[in-house]
Design a protein around this motif. Sequence first.
Motif, short mmCIF file in Angstrom:
data_model
loop_
_atom_site.label_atom_id
_atom_site.label_comp_id
_atom_site.label_asym_id
_atom_site.label_seq_id
_atom_site.Cartn_x
_atom_site.Cartn_y
_atom_site.Cartn_z
N SER A 50 -4.58 0.53 -3.51
CA SER A 50 -4.91 1.23 -4.57
C SER A 50 -6.54 0.94 -5.01
O SER A 50 -6.87 -0.17 -5.14
CB SER A 50 -4.02 0.96 -5.81
N GLU A 51 -6.89 2.10 -5.65
CA GLU A 51 -8.45 2.05 -6.14
C GLU A 51 -8.45 1.04 -7.14
O GLU A 51 -9.45 0.29 -7.59
CB GLU A 51 -8.93 3.41 -6.56
N GLY A 52 -7.29 1.13 -8.00
CA GLY A 52 -7.23 0.15 -9.49
C GLY A 52 -6.72 -1.05 -9.15
O GLY A 52 -6.67 -1.81 -10.11
N MET A 53 -6.14 -1.51 -8.09
CA MET A 53 -5.71 -2.69 -7.97
C MET A 53 -6.16 -3.78 -6.63
O MET A 53 -6.79 -2.94 -5.92
CB MET A 53 -4.20 -2.64 -7.74
N ASP A 54 -6.64 -4.89 -6.96
CA ASP A 54 -7.18 -5.67 -6.03
C ASP A 54 -6.14 -5.96 -4.85
O ASP A 54 -6.69 -6.57 -3.87
CB ASP A 54 -7.82 -7.00 -6.75
N SER A 55 -4.87 -6.32 -5.20
CA SER A 55 -3.70 -6.51 -4.25
C SER A 55 -3.59 -5.59 -3.29
O SER A 55 -3.60 -4.34 -3.41
CB SER A 55 -2.50 -6.94 -5.02
N ILE A 56 -3.20 -6.13 -2.16
CA ILE A 56 -2.81 -5.35 -0.78
C ILE A 56 -1.28 -5.62 -0.83
O ILE A 56 -0.92 -6.53 -0.77
CB ILE A 56 -3.50 -5.62 0.26
N ALA A 57 -0.65 -4.39 -0.99
CA ALA A 57 1.09 -4.50 -0.85
C ALA A 57 1.37 -4.20 0.66
O ALA A 57 0.78 -3.22 1.20
CB ALA A 57 1.57 -3.67 -1.91
N GLU A 58 2.12 -5.16 1.18
CA GLU A 58 2.71 -4.94 2.50
C GLU A 58 4.06 -5.19 2.49
O GLU A 58 4.84 -5.96 1.82
CB GLU A 58 2.00 -5.94 3.33
N SER A 59 4.77 -4.23 3.33
CA SER A 59 6.04 -4.39 3.88
C SER A 59 6.38 -3.74 5.14
O SER A 59 5.36 -4.13 5.87
CB SER A 59 6.86 -3.31 2.73
N ASN A 60 7.56 -3.79 5.61
CA ASN A 60 7.96 -3.44 6.82
C ASN A 60 9.13 -2.32 6.97
O ASN A 60 10.03 -2.52 6.02
CB ASN A 60 8.29 -4.53 7.78
N ILE A 61 9.22 -1.43 7.75
CA ILE A 61 10.51 -0.72 7.80
C ILE A 61 11.65 -1.04 7.91
O ILE A 61 12.51 -0.42 7.77
CB ILE A 61 10.08 0.65 8.81
N ASN A 62 11.65 -2.31 8.63
CA ASN A 62 13.00 -3.12 9.01
C ASN A 62 13.44 -3.92 7.74
O ASN A 62 14.52 -4.54 7.73
CB ASN A 62 12.87 -3.83 10.00
N GLU A 63 12.61 -3.96 6.52
CA GLU A 63 13.12 -4.95 5.70
C GLU A 63 12.21 -4.36 4.11
O GLU A 63 11.54 -5.08 3.62
CB GLU A 63 12.37 -6.41 5.81
N ILE A 64 12.60 -3.30 3.79
CA ILE A 64 12.16 -2.89 2.66
C ILE A 64 12.94 -3.46 1.32
O ILE A 64 14.19 -3.36 1.05
CB ILE A 64 12.40 -1.23 2.46
N LYS A 65 12.01 -3.94 0.60
CA LYS A 65 12.76 -4.56 -0.67
C LYS A 65 11.56 -4.75 -1.92
O LYS A 65 10.44 -4.42 -1.42
CB LYS A 65 13.18 -5.95 -0.58
N PRO A 66 12.00 -4.73 -3.02
CA PRO A 66 11.00 -4.69 -3.94
C PRO A 66 10.01 -5.68 -4.11
O PRO A 66 10.38 -6.93 -3.67
CB PRO A 66 11.87 -4.72 -5.28
N LEU A 67 8.79 -5.57 -4.60
CA LEU A 67 7.65 -6.67 -4.36
C LEU A 67 7.89 -7.10 -5.78
O LEU A 67 7.97 -6.34 -6.64
CB LEU A 67 6.35 -5.83 -3.84
N ASN A 68 6.91 -8.03 -5.83
CA ASN A 68 6.85 -8.77 -7.15
C ASN A 68 5.25 -9.11 -7.74
O ASN A 68 4.35 -8.82 -6.85
CB ASN A 68 7.60 -10.40 -7.22
N SER A 69 5.18 -9.35 -8.85
CA SER A 69 3.90 -9.83 -9.49
C SER A 69 2.92 -8.76 -9.34
O SER A 69 3.03 -7.34 -9.72
CB SER A 69 3.47 -11.32 -8.93
#
Length: 383
Positions: free
Chosen positions: A64-83
């Motif tokens: 996201s333009e507004g976020m420094d973090s890169i969010a990563e997941s996988n189609i075989n393990e979708i679960k909510p991310l934290n922080s």
Amino acid sequence: MDPVQTFKSFYSAKPEVVTAAPGRLEFVGNHTDYNGGLVMGVAVDRGIRVAASKRTDGAIILRSEGMDSIAESNINEIKPLNSDKSWANYALGVFDELRKAGMSVSSGFEMSVSSDLPYGAGMSSSAAFELSSGLALGSIYGFETSTANWARIGRRAENNFVGMPCGILDQGVSAFGQRDHIVRIDCKAETFDRVSLPHGVHFWVFNTSVKHALVDSLYATRHKECTEAFEILKQADAQLECLADASPQLVEENKAALGEVCYKRARHVTEETQRVREMETALSTGDLKQAGALLFGSHDSSQHLFENSCPELDLIVEKLKGIDSVYGARLTGGGFGGAVMAVTSSEFDESFAEELATEYGQRFDHKPAIFHTQSGDGARVIS
């Protein structure tokens, strides 16, 4: 930045699809949604833009333009991310709901997100993110459904994956929004209609940034009081399916049985539902004076009957009443702090807004954040 350029800056390639979805303002119908009533909202001319492409592996990457973090997941393990990655849960939740709805997925995706909505102004950036993500994912994976179902998928994502028990207002308005129109939702039947809004109407949002310390418990208390009022009224009329089905007359006839608190809550919900009906008539005839009177009436009911206003909101609404170019104003959203929405002509400008903000600042220890917008179109594929 242009959403295509944003995507290219993150992933060094052009996206397969670009989508957009608007933020929204609750127009009238305060706390009627979970009581089975009617509510109106307006899509604004700013929102969230999403660009996305499929990957060749199972990885999911969101930036996201507004976020420094890169969010990563996988189609075989979708679960909510934290922080600092939790912002991505709205898109991940939509992906999860789309798979449940039958979307075929054999590889992951990469997505970029940009926004021109003001932060914390109560304009439902989460629903805009859900709708724009849904359309983008549907496009790259070849999944289609109705506009109403896109709204429901977004709502389910927020309820089930993010864990926020919202109603259908935010997603419904973001999905069905149209320039120079208001979206009307029957929350019991979950049906969506558009009502014409006279061209040239302006919206000014005064965000107090005030949030009552006990806001979550106050919401829960109001919900409980409404449920109690419904149970009492259902004893008088077994045909009632929800509190909003009751007439103001039935509420008056059972005032003693309801008791002071439940009586006030029931009056607000039933009269507010009636105000939505009256608003539809006023807007369909272009009667902005009557529409404004209904908005002021809605705030008065929130202040005195539902008791979800606060001195900061009340002061802004009271000051707005004295300005000729203001048709009407009311708190917008859940209340107990938050923002006031003013509906104005083009003659209301920054000077009026700043003068009001100065008066507000003299009374309280800060000025409200001011945002100007007009009606806009709903969720759509741009390219």
